[in-house]
Scaffold this motif. Structure first.
Motif, short mmCIF file in Angstrom:
data_model
loop_
_atom_site.label_atom_id
_atom_site.label_comp_id
_atom_site.label_asym_id
_atom_site.label_seq_id
_atom_site.Cartn_x
_atom_site.Cartn_y
_atom_site.Cartn_z
N ARG A 102 0.83 -1.21 0.00
CA ARG A 102 0.00 0.00 0.00
C ARG A 102 0.87 1.26 0.00
O ARG A 102 0.45 2.32 -0.50
N TYR A 103 2.09 1.15 0.52
CA TYR A 103 2.94 2.32 0.69
C TYR A 103 3.97 2.47 -0.45
O TYR A 103 4.81 3.35 -0.40
N LYS A 104 3.86 1.61 -1.47
CA LYS A 104 4.77 1.71 -2.60
C LYS A 104 4.31 2.80 -3.56
O LYS A 104 3.12 2.91 -3.87
N PHE A 105 5.26 3.62 -4.01
CA PHE A 105 4.97 4.67 -4.98
C PHE A 105 4.79 4.03 -6.35
O PHE A 105 5.67 3.32 -6.84
N HIS A 155 10.71 4.87 -12.90
CA HIS A 155 11.98 4.33 -12.45
C HIS A 155 11.86 3.60 -11.11
O HIS A 155 12.85 3.15 -10.57
N CYS A 156 10.64 3.47 -10.56
CA CYS A 156 10.45 2.69 -9.34
C CYS A 156 10.28 1.22 -9.72
O CYS A 156 9.56 0.89 -10.66
N LEU A 157 10.93 0.33 -8.98
CA LEU A 157 10.85 -1.09 -9.26
C LEU A 157 9.58 -1.69 -8.68
O LEU A 157 8.98 -1.14 -7.76
N ASN A 158 9.19 -2.83 -9.21
CA ASN A 158 8.07 -3.58 -8.65
C ASN A 158 8.56 -4.45 -7.50
O ASN A 158 9.52 -5.20 -7.65
N GLU A 183 16.17 -4.99 -0.02
CA GLU A 183 15.33 -4.03 -0.73
C GLU A 183 15.51 -2.64 -0.14
O GLU A 183 15.50 -2.46 1.08
N VAL A 184 15.67 -1.64 -1.01
CA VAL A 184 15.79 -0.24 -0.61
C VAL A 184 14.56 0.51 -1.10
O VAL A 184 14.29 0.56 -2.30
N TRP A 185 13.81 1.08 -0.14
CA TRP A 185 12.60 1.85 -0.43
C TRP A 185 12.88 3.30 -0.03
O TRP A 185 12.98 3.61 1.16
N LEU A 186 13.00 4.21 -0.99
CA LEU A 186 13.28 5.61 -0.70
C LEU A 186 12.01 6.36 -0.36
O LEU A 186 10.97 6.21 -1.01
N ASN A 187 12.11 7.19 0.66
CA ASN A 187 10.98 8.00 1.14
C ASN A 187 10.68 9.09 0.12
O ASN A 187 11.54 9.91 -0.22
N MET A 188 9.42 9.13 -0.36
CA MET A 188 9.02 10.10 -1.37
C MET A 188 8.36 11.34 -0.77
O MET A 188 7.79 12.16 -1.48
N CYS A 230 9.50 4.76 -3.00
CA CYS A 230 9.90 4.27 -4.32
C CYS A 230 10.93 3.16 -4.13
O CYS A 230 11.97 3.38 -3.51
N VAL A 231 10.64 1.98 -4.63
CA VAL A 231 11.57 0.86 -4.52
C VAL A 231 12.63 1.02 -5.62
O VAL A 231 12.34 0.90 -6.80
#
Length: 518
Positions: free
Chosen positions: A109-112, A117-120, A159-164, A170-171
């Motif tokens: 739910r929190y994935k951009f 350029h964001c990965l699945n 996995e690296v998830w950057l705060n948007m 964004c993964v």
């Protein structure tokens, strides 16, 4: 003093203290197994004690819960594995709602979703144990997410998830973890202003094939304003971690274990973890972990030293002649750093098992060098407990007037006995003149930051934020003088006294000459 006597049936896995209802008091998150089901409870503190029955209960919880503010609303959320309605396991987020209850959402739910350029995110299950961290990885002063997940074939991925900055992430990297990789810790090993990955690696039966400590350096550069101009830039310029090296390179460090040493077998609830902290205050963090040299498990300390050849830094086991008393305590299974006497110097706590009982020992650090430090703590909005995910960035001015950028993150990990200090303690070395541009940031959607300048070394800093109104933030300073600082202050005082006496004598002489002239 808080008095709490609670009898819980079953097996208790973990206890995490933090403030869940933003009332300024410490609450408890307790994870336990009862009748084959793992459950998590939140006990709120009320009138110097805790409620006898839990305010919130979550079930089933398939691993240790991790604490973070995933949606940036300044209320703590909880991340763990759960089972959905159709019996599938997936990462679940318990998000704090406006009515102070917890609502369960899938992690995805929190994935951009909109950026090309964001990965699945294909792996929705956290590994057990996991290394979930709430830490700034792209140096924009806002906490990102680092996850260790597992796919259907049992392979662990980083996995690296950057705060948007909008409650979404964004993964930007999903990479297979090095074979045999253990729990991941974070520290700025080479002091380039970015948090590096630190973990142990064990391959083969009883680690006979390979046993070493691995550091994967973070090569992301800091933007000039400590925050990116827009969401697009922050993800496009991210430099991924190099997870493929099995030998030392310019962006990877491999530290083999000393002769006759090996890693200690770990349990599901107390996995082996490398603790990081600047023990000698020279600006570079040391590594603390449990090893066995054939005489029993003990707390080993690895000193951070300049590297050779293409290595940025290196680690070597601290000589037994210096830490003989620490090494003599055998049967250790937990080690960590802590400033026991609040003097800005890291000490060591260890817990060992002896004759079926556990004992905790403390070892005080008496540094031989007169290095300086800066201790920083950001509290929650209520102002009593440490804030998970807070970021500190400052520039260190040295005697030769060169400037060094320093970066640190507070309470990045909470699960699986992370045993992190609730503050950041930075070593500054001997040649620091001042702390310039000290910036504190908290993980909110508004990207709340406050800048203070300048500060002197040898102090403790406590930041008391007030929601997102940074103009109301308070900075408390506490001096931690050591002998060298006292000598300097006495020297300055002597100079001022001599200068004052000289000025008085000159003034009186001029007055006498003036009277003689007239």
């Amino acid at each position: 003093m808080v008095v709490f006597d609670l009898q819980l049936p079953g097996y208790i896995h973990s206890i995490t203290p933090t403030d869940f209802n933003n009332d300024g008091t410490t609450d408890l998150l307790i994870s336990r197994t009862w009748e084959g089901v793992q459950i998590a409870h939140i006990y709120l503190q009320v009138r110097n004690s805790f409620q006898s029955t839990p305010t919130f209960t979550f079930s089933p919880v398939l691993n240790h819960p991790a604490i973070l503010d995933i949606n940036g609303d300044m209320s703590l959320d909880i991340l763990f594995n759960s089972v959905n309605e159709i019996g599938q396991t997936a990462a679940c987020v318990l998000e704090k709602s406006l009515d102070h209850s917890y609502v369960s959402h899938p992690l995805l739910r929190y994935k951009f979703q909109s950026a090309v350029h964001c990965l699945n995110a294909t792996n929705e299950v956290l590994s057990a144990p996991h290394s979930v961290a709430f830490v700034d990885l792209n140096r924009d002063c806002l906490a990102d997410m680092f996850l260790t997940t597992v796919n259907s074939e049992g392979e662990v991925h980083f996995e690296v998830w950057l705060n948007m900055k909008n409650g979404k992430y964004c993964v930007v990297q999903i990479g297979k973890a090095p074979r045999g990789a253990g729990m991941v810790s974070f520290a700025d090993v080479d002091r380039n202003g970015a948090e590096d990955l630190v973990f142990w690696v064990c391959t083969g039966e009883s680690c006979q094939e390979n046993s070493y400590i691995q550091v994967v350096f973070n090569d992301n550069k800091a933007p000039s304003s400590c925050q990116f101009e827009n969401n697009d830039i922050s993800t496009r310029v991210f430099v991924p971690f190099n997870l493929n090296s099995t030998q030392s390179t310019p962006n990877t460090l491999i530290v083999p274990l000393p002769t006759d040493h090996h890693f200690v077998p770990t349990s599901a609830d107390t996995p082996l973890r490398i603790q990081t902290g600047d023990f000698d205050q020279d600006g570079y963090p040391e590594l603390l972990l449990v090893l066995d040299d054939g005489l029993g498990p003990y707390c080993s300390l690895f000193r951070n030293l300049p590297g050779l050849g293409q290595e940025r830094r290196s680690f070597t086991l601290w000589p037994e002649a210096v830490l003989g008393q620490l090494r003599a305590k055998r049967g250790a299974y937990l080690c960590t750093f802590f400033d026991l006497d609040e003097n800005g110097v890291l000490d060591i706590l260890l817990t060992l098992s002896m004759s079926g009982r556990s004992y905790t020992y403390s070892f005080y650090n008496i540094p031989q060098d007169n290095n300086m430090h800066l201790k920083a703590l950001m509290l929650t909005g209520a102002g009593q407990t440490a804030l998970a995910g807070a970021v500190f960035v400052f520039t260190q001015r040295k005697l030769d007037f060169s400037v060094k950028a320093v970066h640190g993150a507070q309470l990045t990990q909470t699960a699986y006995f992370a045993l992190q200090m609730p503050y950041c303690l930075f070593g500054l070395g001997k040649d620091t003149i001042a702390i310039e541009n000290f910036l504190a940031a908290m993980p909110t959607i508004a990207h709340s930051t406050r800048l203070w300048t300048p500060l002197i070394p040898q102090i403790s800093v406590i930041i008391r934020p007030f929601r997102t109104d940074v103009s109301l933030w308070q900075l408390d300073l506490y001096s931690c003088p050591q002998e060298r600082v006292a000598v300097v202050m006495l020297g300055c005082l002597a100079v001022w006294v001599v200068t004052g006496l000289w000025a008085v004598i000159r003034l009186r002489e001029e007055q006498r000459q003036f009277r003689l002239a007239y």
